[in-house]
Each structure stands twice: as structure tokens, then as C-alpha cells.
Design a protein around this motif. Structure first.
Motif, mmCIF file in Angstrom:
data_model
loop_
_atom_site.group_PDB
_atom_site.id
_atom_site.type_symbol
_atom_site.label_atom_id
_atom_site.label_comp_id
_atom_site.label_asym_id
_atom_site.label_seq_id
_atom_site.Cartn_x
_atom_site.Cartn_y
_atom_site.Cartn_z
ATOM 1 N N LYS A 1 0.837 -1.205 0.000
ATOM 2 C CA LYS A 1 0.000 0.000 0.000
ATOM 3 C C LYS A 1 0.876 1.261 0.000
ATOM 4 C CE LYS A 1 -2.736 1.106 3.563
ATOM 5 N NZ LYS A 1 -3.850 0.878 4.505
ATOM 6 N N MET A 2 1.947 1.207 0.809
ATOM 7 C CA MET A 2 2.845 2.364 0.898
ATOM 8 C C MET A 2 3.498 2.636 -0.463
ATOM 9 S SD MET A 2 6.231 2.892 3.216
ATOM 10 C CE MET A 2 5.635 1.933 4.573
ATOM 11 N N ALA A 3 3.910 1.563 -1.151
ATOM 12 C CA ALA A 3 4.544 1.713 -2.466
ATOM 13 C C ALA A 3 3.563 2.291 -3.476
ATOM 14 C CB ALA A 3 5.071 0.359 -2.945
ATOM 15 N N PHE A 4 2.306 1.858 -3.382
ATOM 16 C CA PHE A 4 1.277 2.395 -4.291
ATOM 17 C C PHE A 4 1.191 3.915 -4.124
ATOM 18 C CE2 PHE A 4 -3.224 3.815 -4.428
ATOM 19 C CZ PHE A 4 -3.453 3.700 -5.793
ATOM 20 N N ARG A 5 1.121 4.353 -2.870
ATOM 21 C CA ARG A 5 0.996 5.804 -2.602
ATOM 22 C C ARG A 5 2.255 6.549 -3.045
ATOM 23 N NH1 ARG A 5 -1.941 5.046 3.161
ATOM 24 N NH2 ARG A 5 -4.040 5.600 2.500
ATOM 25 N N ASP A 6 3.428 5.980 -2.717
ATOM 26 C CA ASP A 6 4.698 6.644 -3.063
ATOM 27 C C ASP A 6 4.852 6.757 -4.582
ATOM 28 O OD1 ASP A 6 5.164 6.862 -0.411
ATOM 29 O OD2 ASP A 6 6.781 5.384 -0.311
ATOM 30 N N ALA A 7 4.432 5.696 -5.287
ATOM 31 C CA ALA A 7 4.563 5.708 -6.753
ATOM 32 C C ALA A 7 3.703 6.826 -7.354
ATOM 33 C CB ALA A 7 4.147 4.356 -7.322
ATOM 34 N N LEU A 8 2.493 6.982 -6.819
ATOM 35 C CA LEU A 8 1.609 8.039 -7.323
ATOM 36 C C LEU A 8 2.190 9.417 -7.031
ATOM 37 C CD1 LEU A 8 -2.029 6.835 -6.509
ATOM 38 C CD2 LEU A 8 -0.949 7.033 -8.748
ATOM 39 N N THR A 9 2.718 9.573 -5.812
ATOM 40 C CA THR A 9 3.317 10.858 -5.429
ATOM 41 C C THR A 9 4.523 11.156 -6.321
ATOM 42 O OG1 THR A 9 2.639 10.363 -3.188
ATOM 43 C CG2 THR A 9 4.192 12.170 -3.452
ATOM 44 N N GLU A 10 5.347 10.117 -6.544
ATOM 45 C CA GLU A 10 6.535 10.258 -7.390
ATOM 46 C C GLU A 10 6.139 10.678 -8.811
ATOM 47 O OE1 GLU A 10 9.582 6.928 -7.228
ATOM 48 O OE2 GLU A 10 8.955 6.773 -9.313
ATOM 49 N N LYS A 11 5.066 10.108 -9.314
ATOM 50 C CA LYS A 11 4.631 10.378 -10.687
ATOM 51 C C LYS A 11 3.996 11.756 -10.808
ATOM 52 C CE LYS A 11 3.272 9.487 -14.929
ATOM 53 N NZ LYS A 11 4.259 9.501 -16.002
ATOM 54 N N LYS A 12 3.148 12.089 -9.820
ATOM 55 C CA LYS A 12 2.360 13.320 -9.951
ATOM 56 C C LYS A 12 3.004 14.513 -9.253
ATOM 57 C CE LYS A 12 -1.876 10.970 -11.028
ATOM 58 N NZ LYS A 12 -3.307 10.894 -10.930
ATOM 59 N N GLY A 13 4.093 14.254 -8.535
ATOM 60 C CA GLY A 13 4.842 15.350 -7.924
ATOM 61 C C GLY A 13 4.214 15.935 -6.677
ATOM 62 N N LYS A 14 3.088 15.433 -6.283
ATOM 63 C CA LYS A 14 2.451 15.885 -5.049
ATOM 64 C C LYS A 14 1.657 14.706 -4.487
ATOM 65 C CE LYS A 14 -1.367 17.931 -7.687
ATOM 66 N NZ LYS A 14 -2.312 16.948 -7.761
ATOM 67 N N LYS A 15 1.096 14.916 -3.310
ATOM 68 C CA LYS A 15 0.324 13.809 -2.728
ATOM 69 C C LYS A 15 -0.895 13.525 -3.617
ATOM 70 C CE LYS A 15 -1.381 12.013 1.631
ATOM 71 N NZ LYS A 15 -1.879 10.879 0.941
ATOM 72 N N ALA A 16 -0.953 12.334 -4.137
ATOM 73 C CA ALA A 16 -2.033 11.996 -5.059
ATOM 74 C C ALA A 16 -3.285 11.587 -4.301
ATOM 75 C CB ALA A 16 -1.570 10.844 -5.938
ATOM 76 N N ASN A 17 -4.430 11.637 -5.014
ATOM 77 C CA ASN A 17 -5.674 11.142 -4.418
ATOM 78 C C ASN A 17 -5.552 9.640 -4.206
ATOM 79 O OD1 ASN A 17 -6.966 13.572 -4.367
ATOM 80 N ND2 ASN A 17 -7.805 13.340 -6.435
ATOM 81 N N ASP A 18 -5.915 9.194 -3.013
ATOM 82 C CA ASP A 18 -5.876 7.758 -2.737
ATOM 83 C C ASP A 18 -7.172 7.120 -3.174
ATOM 84 O OD1 ASP A 18 -3.453 7.883 -1.613
ATOM 85 O OD2 ASP A 18 -4.139 7.767 0.458
ATOM 86 N N TRP A 19 -7.107 6.295 -4.165
ATOM 87 C CA TRP A 19 -8.273 5.483 -4.497
ATOM 88 C C TRP A 19 -7.962 4.090 -3.976
ATOM 89 C CZ3 TRP A 19 -9.313 7.078 -10.307
ATOM 90 C CH2 TRP A 19 -9.832 8.392 -10.316
ATOM 91 N N ILE A 20 -8.217 3.929 -2.713
ATOM 92 C CA ILE A 20 -7.878 2.661 -2.063
ATOM 93 C C ILE A 20 -9.136 2.021 -1.479
ATOM 94 C CG2 ILE A 20 -6.598 1.581 -0.170
ATOM 95 C CD1 ILE A 20 -4.419 3.669 -0.574
ATOM 96 N N LEU A 21 -9.344 0.771 -1.826
ATOM 97 C CA LEU A 21 -10.450 0.007 -1.239
ATOM 98 C C LEU A 21 -9.847 -1.063 -0.331
ATOM 99 C CD1 LEU A 21 -13.413 -1.037 -1.058
ATOM 100 C CD2 LEU A 21 -12.919 -2.426 -3.093
ATOM 101 N N GLU A 22 -10.255 -1.036 0.934
ATOM 102 C CA GLU A 22 -9.780 -2.060 1.885
ATOM 103 C C GLU A 22 -10.919 -3.028 2.153
ATOM 104 O OE1 GLU A 22 -8.074 -0.735 5.531
ATOM 105 O OE2 GLU A 22 -6.209 -0.136 4.560
ATOM 106 N N ILE A 23 -10.736 -4.264 1.751
ATOM 107 C CA ILE A 23 -11.793 -5.267 1.901
ATOM 108 C C ILE A 23 -11.518 -6.105 3.157
ATOM 109 C CG2 ILE A 23 -12.798 -7.336 0.845
ATOM 110 C CD1 ILE A 23 -12.366 -6.078 -1.864
ATOM 111 N N PRO A 24 -12.528 -6.293 4.019
ATOM 112 C CA PRO A 24 -12.314 -7.153 5.193
ATOM 113 C C PRO A 24 -11.882 -8.565 4.778
ATOM 114 C CG PRO A 24 -14.361 -5.927 5.411
ATOM 115 C CD PRO A 24 -13.883 -5.717 4.004
ATOM 116 N N TYR A 25 -10.874 -9.106 5.470
ATOM 117 C CA TYR A 25 -10.284 -10.412 5.111
ATOM 118 C C TYR A 25 -11.320 -11.529 5.094
ATOM 119 C CZ TYR A 25 -7.243 -14.495 5.263
ATOM 120 O OH TYR A 25 -6.632 -15.701 5.005
#
Length: 339
Positions: free
Chosen positions: A200-224
Motif C-alpha cells: 500500500k505504501m509503495a502504491f501511494r509513493d509511486a503516485l506521489t513520485e509520478k504526480k509530484g504531489k500527494k495523489a488522491n488515494d483510491w484505495i479500497l480495503e476489503i475485510p479479510y
DNA sequence: GTACTACACTTTCAGAGTTC
DNA sequence: GAACTCTGAAAGTGTAGTAC
């Protein structure tokens, strides 16, 4: 019917149990026992159907020649493959496996570790569920050989073999960017395991790296614990809520499969309507028309590395202080038609 | 109820008996 | 006396049985 013991073989041969033990353990030459006696004892043992009593052997040697393997789920593709390879490799070193799963429930995992201990396993291979840290540290603290697989937690006295989840996810994200996808959603599970958090952290960092700022998180967390039907329902709502989403990254293959079903049900075409990538490959992804791009974990390498680290611990613990090895293996990107 | 003993079975070290 | 061939006994853990 009474089980045939070493004593029965010795009585039949008219010699001591010691001599029989040396012969049947291949030490006749070392003990200068005659070839004639060796052949005669082997014939008697075979005729009587003698099989060593493993409880007594463990009692005497302090070794059970058993390894406890505790994984997340024995039904899963990844852990099923992992267990198969570990079993083959362990057998080469003369060890058998006791195999069970936590289903990501710490109380269950703790109970199984206790059961392993009662069965006097020589070593442990464990995929820990959140909340098992104390018990695992306790085992390692008593110098019991132990290696964590897949998931781990920071400690100086714990060996682990895992994949580099962070960089694996980064590789997948960069691949999506190269293909022109920028509005990416991430579907993950709600358990706080280190490998899931790293992805999850890598997903966020990759978006930030690409877009140059904190990107919108489109994250869905599904209960196990949700059923397959509920997972599909949640993924469908996630896709409908984000009409601009052009790619979707599944954090595990047990989420990717309902995700695939959902995309099909919606009548969406891949990659035209939506692209899909999944951490951890699966046979279904290869067989699906066009194929699903995946971050493939080196299951063979993980299994072989983990068992070799454990065997090293088992062999060196008698002579020296245990050494701790912490290994991260890089997963590979398998490009297929879904991206 | 508590303390102690015997037993299950095997491995392995130290040493005894036999032969030359 | 040396070499060869084998034996005796201890040790490991958990439990049932016995004595007090």
C-alpha cells in the motif's frame, strides 16, 4: 498385536540391542561388527517387520526430525506451492513436515505453535498473523530454529525470507505509468500485515513520485473474512464510484480473482475499459484470454531459501550461537494482455 | 494428596570378553 | 598386548502404579 521393537530383533538374533541398533543405523562398519552378523540382523529385522519407534528415537536423540510449517492458508495457491517445495526440500535433509494454517487468526496460530511444540518439532517455518509476535519471539528467545516466511516483523533474533513487496509494487506501478495509466485504484485487504502495508505504501509513493504531489488515494480495503460474493459487490461499487479509474491494482491474488469476475460481470474489456494488475500470480491469470499482468513472487526461491536458512540453524545450533539471516527477494513483472 | 518407582524404546559411550 | 567384536548401562520424558 504387539509392535516389534529393537529388543525383539535382538532376542531373535541372540545379541544385544546395542549391536542391533548399530547395524540397523548403518554403523556396523564403524563398530567393526562382522558382515555375517550384519546380514543376519538385517534379515531378521525385515522378516519381523521392524520399524523404529519414532517417539523413542526422539526421546533418546532429542530430535524429532520434524519441521512445523505454519502458513496463512493451506487452500491458497501461493502457500500450497510453497508448502510443496518446502516438503520436497525438507525431505532431502531427512525432515518431515507438520503443516497447518492460521487463516490470519492469531489465537489459532498461537494454538498451532503450541501443538508444534508439544510434538517436539526441531524447527519452525512460520507466516505470522498479526498478534503472534510475542509467541514467536519466545520461541526464538529459547534458541529454537525459526524462520518467518512471506510476512515478518522487525527483530534482531528472527530470521525471515520474504519478497521485496515495496519494490515489487513499484515495478508494477511504473509499468502502468509507462502504458499511460495514471488514474489507478488499489484494492487491498484490511489486515495489518507488513507485506500488505508495504504494498500500500509503495502504491501511494509511486503516485506521489509520478504526480509530484500527494495523489488522491483510491484505495479500497476489503475485510479479510468477507465471502467471494461480498468481495465482488465491494469491488463493483468501487469501480462505479470512480468512473475515471483507468487501471486497478490488486494487492493479492485472492482479491484479483473476484476482481476479475467483477470486471467480467460489468462487461468491461481489458485493457480498453480498465487495465488490471495483481500482486502475486495465479494459474487463472495465465489462462484467462489475453492474460492478467502480475507481479510474480519467486515461490521456488522463497521456499528453497527459507528451508536452507532453517537447516543451517538446525545444524549450527549444537556448536555455535545461532545466526540470523534476513532476506528479501525481488519479484518479477509478468506482462500480459490486461495492461 | 504426595512422593517415588518402573516402564515404554532407542541411541551411544565406555569398556569387557575373546582371539590371535 | 593388540585388535576385534560385542555388551551394559545410562539417559531422555510422560504416565501409571504403588507406598505412605
Amino acid at each position: 498385536m504387539k509392535r516389534v521393537s529393537l529388543k525383539d530383533v535382538a532376542l531373535e538374533a541372540g545379541i544385544s540391542t546395542s549391536a542391533v541398533s548399530f547395524i540397523l543405523n548403518g554403523r556396523a562398519g564403524e563398530m567393526r561388527i562382522s558382515k555375517d552378523l550384519e546380514k543376519r540382523v538385517q534379515a531378521i529385522a525385515s522378516r519381523l517387520g521392524y520399524v523404529p519407534n519414532q517417539v523413542a528415537v526422539s526421546l533418546r536423540t532429542g530430535q524429532s526430525k520434524m519441521i512445523g510449517l505454519l502458513v496463512e492458508s493451506i487452500a491458497g495457491h501461493f502457500f500450497g506451492m510453497l508448502a510443496k517445495i518446502i516438503e520436497e526440500e525438507a525431505e532431502k535433509s531427512g525432515y518431515k513436515l507438520l503443516y497447518s494454517s492460521t487463516e490470519n487468526k492469531a489465537p489459532r496460530g498461537i494454538e498451532i505453535l503450541k501443538m508444534f511444540s508439544q510434538h517436539q518439532v526441531d524447527g519452525y517455518l512460520v507466516t505470522p498473523a498479526k498478534g503472534m509476535e510475542k509467541e514467536i519471539l519466545n520461541i526464538a528467545g529459547h534458541n529454537k530454529p525459526l524462520v518467518l516466511i512471506d510476512s515478518y516483523f522487525p527483530s534482531d533474533i528472527i530470521s525471515y525470507v520474504s519478497v521485496d513487496n515495496y519494490n515489487g509494487t513499484m515495478i508494477g506501478m511504473r509499468h502502468l505509468f509507462e502504458r499511460g495509466y495514471e488514474n489507478i485504484g488499489f484494492v487491498t485487504v484490511d489486515i495489518r500485515l507488513v507485506q500488505i502495508e508495504e504494498r500500500k505504501m509503495a502504491f501511494r509513493d509511486a503516485l506521489t513520485e509520478k504526480k509530484g504531489k500527494k495523489a488522491n488515494d483510491w484505495i479500497l480495503e476489503i475485510p479479510y473474512t468477507t465471502t467471494a460474493e461480498e468481495k465482488i459487490k465491494l469491488i463493483r461499487a468501487f469501480i462505479i464510484d470512480h468512473p475515471d479509474m483507468d487501471a486497478i491494482f490488486f494487492a493479492t491474488n485472492y482479491l484479483g480473482i473476484p476482481g476479475l469476475e467483477c470486471i467480467q460481470q460489468q462487461g468491461m474489456r481489458m485493457p480498453k475499459d480498465i487495465a488490471m494488475i495483481c500482486f502475486d500470480d495465479h494459474d487463472l491469470f495465465r489462462l484467462f484470454p489475453g492474460g492478467i499482468t502480475a507481479i510474480q513472487q519467486p515461490i521456488d526461491e522463497i521456499a528453497k531459501t527459507a528451508i536452507s536458512v532453517l537447516i543451517r540453524q538446525l545444524e549450527t545450533r549444537k556448536h555455535s550461537k545461532p545466526t540470523y539471516e534476513q532476506i528479501k527477494l525481488l519479484p518479477a513483472l509478468i506482462k500480459r494482455g490486461s495492461t
